[in-house]
Design a protein around this motif. Structure first.
Motif, mmCIF file in Angstrom:
data_model
loop_
_atom_site.group_PDB
_atom_site.id
_atom_site.type_symbol
_atom_site.label_atom_id
_atom_site.label_comp_id
_atom_site.label_asym_id
_atom_site.label_seq_id
_atom_site.Cartn_x
_atom_site.Cartn_y
_atom_site.Cartn_z
ATOM 1 N N ALA A 79 17.751 40.782 -65.760
ATOM 2 C CA ALA A 79 16.874 41.266 -66.902
ATOM 3 C C ALA A 79 17.311 42.664 -67.304
ATOM 4 C CB ALA A 79 15.512 40.859 -66.727
ATOM 5 N N ASN A 85 14.186 40.788 -73.864
ATOM 6 C CA ASN A 85 14.107 40.807 -72.457
ATOM 7 C C ASN A 85 14.107 39.510 -71.818
ATOM 8 O OD1 ASN A 85 13.281 41.136 -69.370
ATOM 9 N ND2 ASN A 85 13.060 43.251 -70.185
ATOM 10 N N LEU A 86 15.014 39.001 -70.839
ATOM 11 C CA LEU A 86 15.157 37.780 -70.465
ATOM 12 C C LEU A 86 13.451 37.411 -69.631
ATOM 13 C CD1 LEU A 86 18.452 37.752 -68.026
ATOM 14 C CD2 LEU A 86 17.916 36.426 -70.153
#
Ligand code: 6PG
Length: 471
Positions: free
Chosen positions: A336, A388-389
């Motif tokens: 991330a 963002n992951l």
């Protein structure tokens, strides 16, 4: 092939160069190779056997062997050697020829070289290659950047030699300028983070839970059959079995605990600071390599700075399960951080990166290949602008299910005095990212009180300053 012109040129016939030449030739491409060392020139010609490969010991002969426009790849050490090859070659090139730097060059050098060569009418491509010697021979992950029309020249050959996952080649045009080398740099930053995390789990299980090398092998091998499946976990399992021929002990126990580095992880942290992108797990991985290098100081400090015994209490099987979940959680946060950096770099440097492509070409061939890259790819396919992951619904859910285990593992590590900075940094990153309110209001107040640096308010637009000492 005496009169035929060769489709591709390779400069630097060391192990990587030689392996890539053989890989290309096995896929039916004719390749000319050049090296200043006559031993390399002969040995690669010999290795090639009856493949369509011709090596040359002089630059003039090599240039004469190539079809135009020429596509020439350099596999020479990053830094001055790349500039030296460019300087030697440019007088012999024609406008439209393409030079590819496939080393781990710093992206700032690649930007400079791209501009300098474009002014002379030449194409320059900075390309990251990952996968080591084995990858070069049988299928690496390739991250090319530079002029898009120059990529068209080499696309068929790159797609043929790259690793394949479900028949998709692990190569894609990354973007203009230094985009390829930038993506490779961040790949390596993630690589540093993952290696540090795995080494922390090893410390917890070996020192903290007393697992034997055989037990460690089984644990990591089992993890490699799970959602943690990855090249780095796979080789970690193998490492625990390897016997040192000199002593008969496992080799891993004979290796000095001083980690070296060639700089790509540090470059990732340095540029992340410039971009103001937080990368705590990767920064801590770089820090830990530096701290490991202070071996003499650590040996001295160990005699005077006492702490708790590194013993993790509780049932071993339960602990192993928790450590597994902790590693998975922190691994997601590491990707991330790297992907968020690419997202920002793409805007700042106008690389126009497609993060779905980046995740796709990292699924095979490269050092950070992992089953996890499939859901990461899906996350960016669903939303290319995902900030963002961590906030991808599917991955976020995976984290929520594992956070209690990571918290428990960190707590046990703290109690046992076992340093797990990357695991802790990953958890802190998650906790800070999910905090609607951080204590940064106090930092702003301090800045304004001692230096009149101003602040913003929660209840009013604008920039404010207060005469704190008069209040
Ligand atoms: C790869 C690797 C490769 C290199 C490492 C080692 O993708 O194939 O990343 O490029 O071996 O970067 O780096 P350090 O020496 O800094 O650990």
């Amino acid at each position: 092939m005496s009169d035929t012109k060769y489709q591709f040129g390779m400069v630097g016939l060391g192990t990587m160069g030689c392996n890539l030449v053989m890989n290309m030739a096995d896929h039916g491409f004719s390749v000319a190779g050049y090296d200043r060392d006559p031993i390399m020139v002969d040995s690669v010609q010999h290795t090639a056997g009856d493949r369509p490969v011709k090596t040359a010991g002089t630059l003039e002969e090599f240039i004469g062997l190539l079809k135009t426009p020429r596509a020439i790849m350099m596999l020479v050490p990053a830094g001055a050697a790349v500039d030296a090859v460019i300087r030697d070659f440019t007088p012999h090139l024609q406008p439209g020829d393409l030079l590819i730097d496939a080393g781990n060059s710093h992206f700032v050098d690649t930007s400079r070289r791209t501009k300098e060569l474009a002014e002379k009418g030449f194409h320059f491509m900075g390309m990251g290659i990952s996968g080591g010697e084995e990858g070069a021979r049988f299928g690496p992950s390739m991250m090319p950047g530079g002029p898009p029309d120059a990529y068209a020249l080499v696309q068929p050959i790159f797609e043929a030699v790259a690793a394949k996952v479900n028949d998709e080649p692990c190569v894609a045009y990354m973007g203009p300028g230094a985009a390829g080398h930038y993506v490779k740099m961040v790949h390596n930053g993630i690589e540093y983070g993952l290696m540090q995390l795995i080494s922390e789990t090893y410390d917890l299980l070996k020192r903290g839970a007393d697992l034997s090398d055989d037990e460690l092998h089984h644990v990591y091998a089992e993890w490699n059959g799970s959602e943690l499946q990855s090249f780095l976990v796979e080789i970690t399992a193998e490492i625990f079995l390897f016997v040192d021929p000199k002593t008969g002990d496992r080799l891993v126990n004979k290796i000095l605990d001083r980690a070296r580095s060639k700089g790509t992880g540090k470059w990732t942290s340095q540029d992340a600071m410039d971009l103001q992108v937080p990368l705590p797990t990767i920064d801590l991985a770089v820090n830990m390599r530096d701290l490991s290098a202070l071996k003499d100081q650590r040996v001295a400090a160990a005699k005077v700075l006492t702490g708790p015994a590194p013993r993790l209490e509780g049932d071993k099987a339960v602990l192993i399960g928790r450590v597994k979940n902790a590693l998975y959680f922190a691994t997601v946060t590491t990707y991330a951080q790297g992907m968020a950096m690419l997202q920002q770099a793409s805007k700042t440097y106008e690389y126009n990166l497609r993060l779905e492509d980046v995740a796709r070409i990292w699924r095979g061939g490269c050092i950070i290949r992992a089953a996890l890259l499939e859901p990461i790819r899906a996350a960016y396919a669903n939303n290319p602008d995902l900030p963002n992951l961590l906030v991808d619904p599917a991955l976020g859910q995976e984290l929520l299910q594992r956070q209690a285990d990571l918290r428990e593992v960190v707590k046990l590590a703290v109690e046992g005095g076992i340093p797990v900075p990357a695991l802790m940094g990953s958890l802190a990153y998650f906790d800070a990212y999910r905090s609607e309110r951080l204590p940064s209001n106090l930092v702003q107040a301090q800045r304004d009180k001692f230096g009149a640096h101003t602040y913003e308010r929660v209840d009013e637009e604008g920039v404010f300053h207060t005469e704190w000492n008069k209040g």
